[in-house]
Design a protein around this motif. Structure first.
Motif, PDB file in Angstrom:
ATOM      1  N   THR A  52       0.842  -1.197   0.000  1.00 34.24           N
ATOM      2  CA  THR A  52       0.000   0.000   0.000  1.00 34.24           C
ATOM      3  C   THR A  52       0.873   1.241   0.000  1.00 34.24           C
ATOM      4  O   THR A  52       2.050   1.194   0.360  1.00 34.24           O
ATOM      5  CB  THR A  52      -0.929   0.023   1.225  1.00 34.24           C
ATOM      6  OG1 THR A  52      -0.129   0.012   2.420  1.00 34.24           O
ATOM      7  CG2 THR A  52      -1.860  -1.180   1.220  1.00 34.24           C
ATOM      8  N   THR A  56      -4.371   6.956   4.921  1.00 36.14           N
ATOM      9  CA  THR A  56      -5.439   5.959   5.053  1.00 36.14           C
ATOM     10  C   THR A  56      -6.842   6.549   5.142  1.00 36.14           C
ATOM     11  O   THR A  56      -7.773   5.861   5.542  1.00 36.14           O
ATOM     12  CB  THR A  56      -5.193   5.101   6.306  1.00 36.14           C
ATOM     13  OG1 THR A  56      -5.117   5.959   7.462  1.00 36.14           O
ATOM     14  CG2 THR A  56      -3.901   4.318   6.177  1.00 36.14           C
ATOM     15  N   LYS A 323      -5.213   7.334   0.205  1.00 34.53           N
ATOM     16  CA  LYS A 323      -4.368   6.308  -0.386  1.00 34.53           C
ATOM     17  C   LYS A 323      -4.058   6.649  -1.841  1.00 34.53           C
ATOM     18  O   LYS A 323      -4.827   7.330  -2.518  1.00 34.53           O
ATOM     19  CB  LYS A 323      -5.061   4.943  -0.313  1.00 34.53           C
ATOM     20  CG  LYS A 323      -5.259   4.417   1.097  1.00 34.53           C
ATOM     21  CD  LYS A 323      -6.032   3.116   1.095  1.00 34.53           C
ATOM     22  CE  LYS A 323      -5.263   2.004   0.411  1.00 34.53           C
ATOM     23  NZ  LYS A 323      -5.960   0.703   0.512  1.00 34.53           N
TER      24      LYS A 323
END
Length: 346
Positions: A52, A56, A323
């Motif tokens: 990732t 967030t 993200k």
């Protein structure tokens, strides 16, 4: 690029900007991902699997919006009773329809209300409940814009850019500071002597609906901070901060993988939004968008917004909060987006 100009003079004056995209390799049928041209293994193979990147926050939906009522398939379009909907984050409440999920952004609420039959003339109460203060704060601000701004076109434009665009117009900032901020300041002034953890409710009543908000006293004070951009943050700095996420060199193979499934025109458009972060028709002028979006940026124990309707109605200075994979298209049906006109380009 499917641009239409009002005339040759306008087209010629815009050519210096348009030719960059028009001649881009992304817009050619022969375009290939960098890993193909460089004859190497892409970064998402091997150690990059499941990796990732970015913060967030989920400020945009990542599954298409849906109508949670679907009256035609359930109670029927001629249903004459009141309706109560709960979009929640954990816990449970006794309501006629309860969805045990975080409310997230407003897309499901908007689609549900927009799909109500025009003949529906009874009470609709929607409760939005989310653990994330910033989600609740954004939803509250967008709802207040919708309810306070009298011109619906002006309100919708403002909501779209506060929701999705990195930069906004001065007119959007004025709406926030002149129309919305005073409403929050009034609450903060009246509750300034309450303890920070006290749950406090405020109800605003409008012509055909009301909006009730229940959050902690400290959260009301935090709301005021959202109306001001971080000190010293310019439009150029805001775009640079965003680009460290959306155009990160380490993620170019991931971008190329995504774009390999797009048409040439879609690739150029996707890349442009990654560059400027403005949700606009491709050729629409960008000059008015000079203010960093204060609604793109904590967590309270309990935050709840209740919208009651009687008829048809509708921040850090150095970090991009979402993200890398966040995509404004993910929250809406692609078919419906493609079937929606975007207006003129000049």
């Amino acid at each position: 690029m499917c641009l239409q100009y009002c005339g040759p003079i306008c087209q010629k004056s815009h050519w210096s900007h348009h030719k960059i995209e028009c001649k881009s390799a992304l817009g050619k049928e022969t375009w290939q991902p960098a890993w193909v041209l460089e004859k190497r293994t892409p970064a998402f193979i091997g150690t990059g699997i499941g990796e990732t990147f970015g913060a967030t926050k989920y400020l945009w939906g990542n599954v298409p919006a849906f109508d949670v009522l679907e009256l035609g398939s359930n109670e029927g379009e001629e249903y004459e009773g009141d309706l109560r909907i709960l979009l929640q984050s954990g816990g449970s409440f006794e309501t006629e329809i309860s969805l045990p999920i975080a409310s997230g952004d407003l897309r499901n609420l908007i689609k549900t209300i927009a799909r109500l039959p025009s003949s529906y003339n009874h009470l609709l109460e929607v409760t939005l409940n989310d653990r994330d203060f910033e989600i609740v704060a954004r939803n509250l601000i967008l709802l207040l814009v919708a309810l306070v701004v009298g011109n619906s076109h002006e309100a919708v434009d403002c909501i779209i850019h506060l929701w999705y665009s990195t930069l906004v117009r001065e007119s959007d900032i004025r709406i926030l500071q002149d129309r919305i901020q005073p409403l929050i300041e009034e609450v903060c002034e009246k509750t300034k002597n309450k303890s920070p953890g006290t749950l406090l409710g405020k109800t605003w009543t409008f012509a055909h609906c009301s909006l009730r908000v229940v959050i902690e006293q400290s959260s009301w004070n935090r709301l005021l901070q959202i109306f001001n951009k971080p000190s010293g943050l310019t439009a150029e700095q805001a775009l640079k901060i965003r680009a460290t996420n959306t155009l990160a060199f380490s993620r170019r193979d991931y971008r190329d993988r995504y774009m390999s499934c797009l048409s040439p025109i879609e690739r150029v458009s996707f890349h442009k939004f990654r560059q400027d972060g403005l949700l606009l028709p491709f050729g629409f002028p960008r000059l008015d968008f000079r203010a960093p979006n204060p609604c793109v940026s904590g967590t309270s124990k309990f935050s709840k917004v209740i919208l009651t309707r009687n008829r048809t109605f509708f921040q850090t200075a150095d970090t991009w909060p979402m993200k890398y994979s966040a995509n404004s298209l993910d929250g809406w049906s692609l078919k419906e987006v493609l079937n929606t006109t975007s207006g003129g380009n000049c």
